[in-house]
Enzyme design. Structure first.
Site, PDB file in Angstrom:
ATOM      1  N   GLU A 284       0.829  -1.208   0.000  1.00 32.24           N
ATOM      2  CA  GLU A 284       0.000   0.000   0.000  1.00 32.24           C
ATOM      3  C   GLU A 284       0.867   1.263   0.000  1.00 32.24           C
ATOM      4  O   GLU A 284       0.437   2.323  -0.453  1.00 32.24           O
ATOM      5  CB  GLU A 284      -0.945  -0.003   1.217  1.00 32.24           C
ATOM      6  CG  GLU A 284      -2.344   0.463   0.868  1.00 32.24           C
ATOM      7  CD  GLU A 284      -3.355   0.320   2.009  1.00 32.24           C
ATOM      8  OE1 GLU A 284      -2.963  -0.036   3.132  1.00 32.24           O
ATOM      9  OE2 GLU A 284      -4.544   0.580   1.763  1.00 32.24           O
ATOM     10  N   HIS A 305       7.906 -27.290   1.284  1.00 35.24           N
ATOM     11  CA  HIS A 305       7.390 -28.539   0.729  1.00 35.24           C
ATOM     12  C   HIS A 305       6.305 -28.272  -0.314  1.00 35.24           C
ATOM     13  O   HIS A 305       5.552 -29.174  -0.673  1.00 35.24           O
ATOM     14  CB  HIS A 305       6.853 -29.422   1.854  1.00 35.24           C
ATOM     15  CG  HIS A 305       7.940 -29.792   2.818  1.00 35.24           C
ATOM     16  ND1 HIS A 305       8.641 -30.977   2.757  1.00 35.24           N
ATOM     17  CD2 HIS A 305       8.496 -29.079   3.841  1.00 35.24           C
ATOM     18  CE1 HIS A 305       9.552 -31.000   3.710  1.00 35.24           C
ATOM     19  NE2 HIS A 305       9.494 -29.862   4.377  1.00 35.24           N
ATOM     20  N   LYS A 419     -13.494   0.768  -3.741  1.00 32.10           N
ATOM     21  CA  LYS A 419     -14.541   1.236  -2.817  1.00 32.10           C
ATOM     22  C   LYS A 419     -15.669   1.904  -3.589  1.00 32.10           C
ATOM     23  O   LYS A 419     -16.841   1.643  -3.343  1.00 32.10           O
ATOM     24  CB  LYS A 419     -13.955   2.241  -1.824  1.00 32.10           C
ATOM     25  CG  LYS A 419     -13.132   1.603  -0.723  1.00 32.10           C
ATOM     26  CD  LYS A 419     -12.807   2.648   0.339  1.00 32.10           C
ATOM     27  CE  LYS A 419     -11.879   2.110   1.385  1.00 32.10           C
ATOM     28  NZ  LYS A 419     -11.323   3.132   2.244  1.00 32.10           N
TER      29      LYS A 419
HETATM   30  O1  PA5 Z   1      -3.282   1.886   5.751  1.00 31.97           O
HETATM   31  C1  PA5 Z   1      -4.398   2.342   5.554  1.00 31.97           C
HETATM   32  O2  PA5 Z   1      -4.633   3.566   5.597  1.00 31.97           O
HETATM   33  C2  PA5 Z   1      -5.586   1.443   5.258  1.00 31.97           C
HETATM   34  O3  PA5 Z   1      -5.196   0.125   5.143  1.00 31.97           O
HETATM   35  C3  PA5 Z   1      -6.616   1.564   6.366  1.00 31.97           C
HETATM   36  O4  PA5 Z   1      -6.051   1.209   7.583  1.00 31.97           O
HETATM   37  C4  PA5 Z   1      -7.841   0.671   6.103  1.00 31.97           C
HETATM   38  O5  PA5 Z   1      -8.404   0.972   4.858  1.00 31.97           O
HETATM   39  C5  PA5 Z   1      -8.888   0.867   7.202  1.00 31.97           C
HETATM   40  O6  PA5 Z   1      -9.259   2.217   7.287  1.00 31.97           O
HETATM   41  P1  PA5 Z   1     -10.049   2.795   8.517  1.00 31.97           P
HETATM   42  O7  PA5 Z   1      -9.215   2.665   9.726  1.00 31.97           O
HETATM   43  O8  PA5 Z   1     -10.309   4.208   8.146  1.00 31.97           O
HETATM   44  O9  PA5 Z   1     -11.322   1.981   8.628  1.00 31.97           O
END
Ligand code: PA5
Length: 433
Positions: A284, A305, A419
């Site tokens: 990410e 394995h 999303k």
């Molecule tokens: O690293 C990030 O920003 C994302 O992976 C968020 O943690 C994830 O989308 C969850 O978001 P939120 O805490 O707003 O629900």
């Protein structure tokens, strides 16, 4: 202290190339620490281990002691950065066969990290005869998966426990002032802890996002923060021996010579979720603008394995970063048998750790000879202190690496594509076009 070993990767790298990469790592270091790079307003995590408010530690302890001995189960609701850090830490710290009722602390289970109906229905069934609480974690407070899980479980709670008792069974962790979860916390009077606005999800394990579940499960958050603090001291220096800068340089060099997959390897089932956390952190943070190493994870010796065949002999597009850990003070020896029919007498007197160590060593040699360069990181044992170090080390290395690659380590614009499509398909108001 963590040790970064680079000797198995050095034969693959020219000294001049390393010098150039280190120059770029030092520039990335300056960018990160100046807070002037892309996403520079999201670098609050850098100082978390030294800036953790005393109040937060007290709140985590207070909630933990209120729930320990009174609740059977706590459901931690969250996804992505609001899930993987706590899950990784608790998998690492917990007894491999711990289950509800074995310790004074509630059994921790998770929800809101998928949309599986089977999972939710199993969870509701499991909770039916249990006294349970909820830790609801969402920085934005609007993410669909955790929001849905919260709605379903909150309604179940209200039916079973009534409004006043439900209020005492819910703690939220969310943005200081924005989002639906903040609004609900205020309206219904839930105990609520904040995620600092300058810390993003995947860099948040040292905030309430990680600390609260760890404390409620009965583990030592001060030691966890202490480990991170030690890593910070070791890493916050602008020199060419800084292990985070060395690691970032090496992985960027691997990328530049076509090793586009970094395989994170562990040799302990307790570290399985470390791989999941690392995958999120790096993918990410770096996978942007058609660039970035692809992070994969393998659990050894299990996967030797299966996928081991590919690593040794398939396409040569990967390098390995292994996380090695010593065992706790317990030793399991190979015992003598009466007949040696299994032919294992040559191992009598050795511990399983001795044998695991040789498996690690043998694998590293095999993969290096198969043109899969190896980096390995050694920690003394799997505990709060060492995991605190590891989290901080990787967060820092990841931010440096992303800046070296020329991308913003702290945003995730492409996640919105999924999303928005999902919202459109579900007919969410405002998303119908
Ligand atoms: O690293 C990030 O920003 C994302 O992976 C968020 O943690 C994830 O989308 C969850 O978001 P939120 O805490 O707003 O629900």
């Amino acid at each position: 202290m963590l040790k970064l070993h680079t000797e198995m990767i050095e034969p693959f790298i020219g000294p001049e190339d390393f010098k150039t990469a280190m120059g770029s790592a030092l520039n990335a270091y300056d960018t990160l620490l100046s807070g002037k790079g892309p996403g520079g307003n999201m670098t609050g995590w850098l100082d978390l281990p030294v800036n953790t408010p005393e109040r937060l530690i007290k709140d985590c302890r207070r909630i933990a002691s209120r729930w320990q001995g009174t609740l059977d189960v706590v459901v931690v609701i969250g996804i992505g950065g609001s899930f993987l850090g706590a899950k990784c830490a608790l998998e690492a710290f917990s007894h491999s066969f711990a289950s509800a009722g074995e310790r004074n602390s509630p059994h921790i289970v998770y929800a809101g990290y998928s949309l599986s109906e089977d999972y939710m229905s199993d969870l509701l069934g499991y909770l039916k005869k249990k006294s349970y609480g909820l830790i609801v974690i969402s920085k934005s407070g609007t993410t669909l998966e955790p929001a849905l899980a919260f709605r379903i479980l909150r309604m179940d709670m209200l039916k079973r426990f009534g409004a006043e008792d439900t209020r005492r069974r819910i703690v939220t962790v969310t943005d200081e002032s924005n989002g639906a979860l903040r609004a609900m916390s205020e309206k219904y009077g839930y105990t609520s802890l904040s995620v600092p606005s300058n810390v993003g999800g995947r860099y948040s394990v040292l905030t309430a996002v990680g600390l609260l579940p760890i404390a409620v499960a009965g583990f030592d958050i001060e030691s966890f923060l202490g480990g991170a603090r030690e890593a910070r001291e070791n890493i916050m220096r602008r020199d060419e021996n800084n292990p985070a800068l060395v690691y970032a340089s090496l992985r960027n060099l691997m990328y530049s010579v076509g090793k586009k997959i970094e395989v994170f390897v562990n040799y302990h089932p307790k570290l399985k979720y470390l791989g999941e956390w690392l995958k999120q952190l790096f993918a990410e943070s770096e996978g942007k603008q058609l660039k970035g190493l692809f992070p994969a994870t393998l659990d050894f010796t299990t996967d030797l394995h299966s996928v081991g065949q590919y690593i040794q002999d398939g396409e040569r597009t990967m390098f390995e970063t292994s996380i090695l850990a010593g065992s706790k003070e317990v030793e399991v020896f190979v015992p003598k048998s009466t007949d040696n029919l299994d032919g294992l007498d040559y191992l009598v007197g050795k511990t399983l750790e001795d044998i695991n160590y040789m498996a690690e060593k043998g694998t590293r040699i095999a993969h290096t000879s198969g043109n899969v360069p190896n980096i390995y990181i050694e920690m003394e044992k799997i505990d709060e202190w060492n995991m605190g170090q590891l989290f901080y080390f990787f967060e820092f290395s990841c931010a440096i690496s992303a800046y070296m690659l020329g991308v913003n380590p702290f945003d995730q614009p492409a996640v919105d594509v999924y999303k928005n499509n999902l919202y459109r398909l579900l007919g969410r108001p405002g998303y119908t076009e």
